[in-house]
Design a protein around this motif. Sequence first.
Motif, PDB file in Angstrom:
ATOM      1  N   PRO A 272     -14.980  -9.585 -24.984  1.00 21.79           N
ATOM      2  CA  PRO A 272     -16.311  -9.877 -24.307  1.00 21.79           C
ATOM      3  C   PRO A 272     -16.099 -10.109 -22.950  1.00 21.79           C
ATOM      4  O   PRO A 272     -17.031  -9.647 -22.031  1.00 21.79           O
ATOM      5  CB  PRO A 272     -17.075 -10.834 -25.136  1.00 21.79           C
ATOM      6  N   GLU A 273     -15.208 -10.826 -22.384  1.00 23.16           N
ATOM      7  CA  GLU A 273     -14.940 -11.043 -20.960  1.00 23.16           C
ATOM      8  C   GLU A 273     -14.228  -9.886 -20.215  1.00 23.16           C
ATOM      9  O   GLU A 273     -14.353 -10.155 -18.979  1.00 23.16           O
ATOM     10  CB  GLU A 273     -13.917 -12.137 -20.762  1.00 23.16           C
ATOM     11  N   ASP A 274     -14.222  -8.701 -20.864  1.00 29.96           N
ATOM     12  CA  ASP A 274     -14.070  -7.590 -19.951  1.00 29.96           C
ATOM     13  C   ASP A 274     -15.324  -6.797 -19.476  1.00 29.96           C
ATOM     14  O   ASP A 274     -15.368  -5.633 -18.858  1.00 29.96           O
ATOM     15  CB  ASP A 274     -13.168  -6.455 -20.874  1.00 29.96           C
ATOM     16  N   THR A 275     -16.250  -7.404 -20.012  1.00 36.51           N
ATOM     17  CA  THR A 275     -17.712  -6.804 -19.775  1.00 36.51           C
ATOM     18  C   THR A 275     -18.100  -6.733 -18.136  1.00 36.51           C
ATOM     19  O   THR A 275     -17.906  -7.931 -17.543  1.00 36.51           O
ATOM     20  CB  THR A 275     -18.950  -7.512 -20.438  1.00 36.51           C
ATOM     21  N   ALA A 276     -18.329  -5.613 -17.824  1.00 36.64           N
ATOM     22  CA  ALA A 276     -18.508  -5.690 -16.068  1.00 36.64           C
ATOM     23  C   ALA A 276     -18.412  -4.265 -15.886  1.00 36.64           C
ATOM     24  O   ALA A 276     -18.554  -3.409 -16.564  1.00 36.64           O
ATOM     25  CB  ALA A 276     -16.943  -6.074 -15.263  1.00 36.64           C
ATOM     26  N   VAL A 277     -19.118  -4.142 -14.364  1.00 36.36           N
ATOM     27  CA  VAL A 277     -19.194  -2.755 -13.968  1.00 36.36           C
ATOM     28  C   VAL A 277     -17.788  -2.439 -13.279  1.00 36.36           C
ATOM     29  O   VAL A 277     -17.240  -3.461 -12.615  1.00 36.36           O
ATOM     30  CB  VAL A 277     -20.207  -2.584 -12.953  1.00 36.36           C
ATOM     31  N   TYR A 278     -16.994  -1.365 -13.629  1.00 35.79           N
ATOM     32  CA  TYR A 278     -15.970  -0.794 -13.416  1.00 35.79           C
ATOM     33  C   TYR A 278     -15.988   0.252 -12.165  1.00 35.79           C
ATOM     34  O   TYR A 278     -16.816   0.953 -12.413  1.00 35.79           O
ATOM     35  CB  TYR A 278     -15.021  -0.286 -14.658  1.00 35.79           C
ATOM     36  N   TYR A 279     -15.388  -0.136 -11.178  1.00 39.21           N
ATOM     37  CA  TYR A 279     -15.316   0.882 -10.063  1.00 39.21           C
ATOM     38  C   TYR A 279     -13.981   1.289  -9.759  1.00 39.21           C
ATOM     39  O   TYR A 279     -12.968   0.646  -9.892  1.00 39.21           O
ATOM     40  CB  TYR A 279     -15.749   0.194  -8.768  1.00 39.21           C
ATOM     41  N   CYS A 280     -13.894   2.614  -9.730  1.00 38.63           N
ATOM     42  CA  CYS A 280     -12.755   3.267  -9.081  1.00 38.63           C
ATOM     43  C   CYS A 280     -12.774   3.292  -7.533  1.00 38.63           C
ATOM     44  O   CYS A 280     -13.932   3.439  -7.004  1.00 38.63           O
ATOM     45  CB  CYS A 280     -12.760   4.845  -9.505  1.00 38.63           C
ATOM     46  N   ALA A 281     -11.434   2.873  -6.940  1.00 37.29           N
ATOM     47  CA  ALA A 281     -11.239   2.913  -5.572  1.00 37.29           C
ATOM     48  C   ALA A 281     -10.172   3.600  -5.020  1.00 37.29           C
ATOM     49  O   ALA A 281      -9.089   3.768  -5.783  1.00 37.29           O
ATOM     50  CB  ALA A 281     -11.432   1.500  -5.035  1.00 37.29           C
ATOM     51  N   ALA A 282     -10.054   4.036  -3.758  1.00 36.99           N
ATOM     52  CA  ALA A 282      -8.758   4.753  -3.342  1.00 36.99           C
ATOM     53  C   ALA A 282      -8.462   4.191  -2.004  1.00 36.99           C
ATOM     54  O   ALA A 282      -9.272   3.851  -1.196  1.00 36.99           O
ATOM     55  CB  ALA A 282      -9.121   6.438  -3.223  1.00 36.99           C
ATOM     56  N   THR A 283      -7.281   4.008  -1.786  1.00 33.09           N
ATOM     57  CA  THR A 283      -6.916   3.615  -0.494  1.00 33.09           C
ATOM     58  C   THR A 283      -5.671   4.522   0.269  1.00 33.09           C
ATOM     59  O   THR A 283      -4.938   5.185  -0.529  1.00 33.09           O
ATOM     60  CB  THR A 283      -6.090   2.227  -0.557  1.00 33.09           C
ATOM     61  N   LYS A 284      -5.938   4.699   1.582  1.00 33.82           N
ATOM     62  CA  LYS A 284      -4.954   5.498   2.415  1.00 33.82           C
ATOM     63  C   LYS A 284      -3.725   4.626   2.884  1.00 33.82           C
ATOM     64  O   LYS A 284      -2.603   5.277   3.039  1.00 33.82           O
ATOM     65  CB  LYS A 284      -5.725   5.917   3.627  1.00 33.82           C
TER      66      LYS A 284
END
Length: 127
Positions: free
Chosen positions: A88-100
Motif C-alpha cells: 500500500p505504501e507504493d501508492t503514488a503517481v509514478y513519473y518517468c523522467a530523462a536526464t542529459k
Amino acid sequence: QVQLVESGGGLVQAGGSLRLSCAASGRTYAMYAMGWFRQAPGKERELVAAITWRGASTYYRDSAKGRFTITTDNAKNTVYLQMNGLKPEDTAVYYCAATKAAGTEWVTGRTNDYNYWGQGTQVTVSS
C-alpha cells in the motif's frame, strides 16, 4: 526536445505486480539516463529507480530493492519498471523522467537534475 509517455498504472491488491512503460520520442540520443519517480499525496517526489540509457548501470532506492526492476529496450526507446510484491505504501503517481547530464546527476534524486518528464500514471495498491 524529448517527449515521454507513461502507461501501465492501475489498481492492484497488495502483493500483486504491475509493469510501467515509458515510451520516449524526439531527441532520445541526447539522453544519458532515465528514472522513475513517484509522488504520494502530501509527500515530496522521490526517485524510485534509474538506469543509464544503455542499461549499463542501475539505481534503486532501498524500499524498491528486491521488488522492482528497471530495464530499457533501446530498439523501442522504452524504459520499463517491473514492480512485484506491491505494498500500500507504493501508492503514488509514478513519473518517468530523462536526464542529459552524464555525471552522477541521474542518481541524486533531485528532480532538478532531470530535464524531461512524462505526465504521470497512477498506481494504487489496496490492502
